[in-house]
Design an enzyme around this catalytic site. Sequence first.
Site, PDB file in Angstrom:
ATOM      1  N   GLY A 120      -6.177   1.732  -1.370  1.00  0.00           N
ATOM      2  CA  GLY A 120      -5.599   0.479  -0.747  1.00  0.00           C
ATOM      3  C   GLY A 120      -5.389  -0.659  -2.044  1.00  0.00           C
ATOM      4  N   SER A 123      -0.671   1.226  -5.003  1.00  0.00           N
ATOM      5  CA  SER A 123       0.246   2.212  -5.877  1.00  0.00           C
ATOM      6  C   SER A 123       1.667   2.266  -5.534  1.00  0.00           C
ATOM      7  CB  SER A 123      -0.561   3.370  -5.968  1.00  0.00           C
ATOM      8  OG  SER A 123      -0.725   4.193  -4.904  1.00  0.00           O
ATOM      9  N   ASP A 168       2.227  -6.968  -0.903  1.00  0.00           N
ATOM     10  CA  ASP A 168       2.132  -6.092  -2.301  1.00  0.00           C
ATOM     11  C   ASP A 168       3.055  -6.218  -3.207  1.00  0.00           C
ATOM     12  OD1 ASP A 168      -0.052  -5.195  -0.552  1.00  0.00           O
ATOM     13  OD2 ASP A 168       0.848  -3.302   0.130  1.00  0.00           O
TER      14      ASP A 168
END
Length: 381
Positions: A120, A123, A168
């Site tokens: 989480g 990556s 992200d």
Amino acid sequence: MIQKLKSEFLKEFNEAPDLITRAPGRINLIGEHTDYNLGLVFPAAIDKSMYFAFKTNGTNSCRLCAYDKNEKVTIELDKLDADLLWAKYCVGVIQEVFALGISLEGFDCLFMSDIPIGAGVSSSAALECGFVMGLNTLSNSNLDKWEMAKIGNRAENNYLGIQSGILDQFSSIFGLKNKAMLMDCASQDFTYHDVNIDPYTLVLINTNVKHSHLSSGYNDRPSECRAALKIAQQQFSKINSLSDLNKLQLETIKTKLSETLYKRTLFVIEENARVLLFKNALKEKNYNALGQLLYESHEGLETLYEVSCKELNILVTLSRKELSIKGARMMGGGFGGCTLNLIEIKNKEKIIESMCEAYFNKTGITAIPYYIHIGQGAELL
């Protein structure tokens, strides 16, 4: 890591690389599942990264090597396709680069990582961002940071079918050492904030429950939020996202929403409010308030947004029994991965070890702690 990267590239392709890039994973202090709802997020890059070596090869082929997985693929630039999941991310990035009218020559790429996979900490975004940064340099394209972040995000949306927001990729590209970033995902305006929380620190604990956004219920949540928004816009035509609603407005349309859609919307409204409270508590070094907000976020993710799981809930419950831990919550997309813990630096290893032992006794699963620090964003090395 860089010397090993160069050595393995030379061993694999019989030549030294032309360039090396690095892109980190990320944590999100608070503001979960609000990015695709055009709300507020508060992420930071971490000191765990993926490293990439590149060299043009004079062909029309891309030879890719995922060192940690001991897997290789060759992709033809005029026939973009891949079977392996990690290679699909690369193909998605190449497609989005082509969509901008950028030309690429064939190249070789080998990458390795110290980012925990499936924990989480994204990556996948590190893979996208480090990869696109390399392609940007190889093609002399002069893409700016936002363009590279958006390429990574569109690769997920358009090629892999993951309905993710920009959180992200933004975190991996824009991160600064010892700084978190409060971003409004609607305007994409953001500000940096010092994360100086001594005598506390942040520790991740991996449930070791593996999740994939493609197989979990992750994609259901954006769909549910779009359905709730469509209903809300019938009453409030000027709103563009669930993050534009307030609680009073939500109550006026409650009877028009299913119980599920009401809960999803209530979570988004409350989570956005928590981000601003968290920013203020961080500035004031109010650790009790920071911890309480983490627990409230987890409770919302568990009961209203329903993206937690038994193992995550067990770790958060265990954290509540430790006086040295001020707060904890699940972090990331959910359905597994890590908890984020605000813990006193003193005796942290002993306390975390005790929690992991109790977790194993309850689940039969070995949890893994990660003692992370807030690190620098993606860069050409």
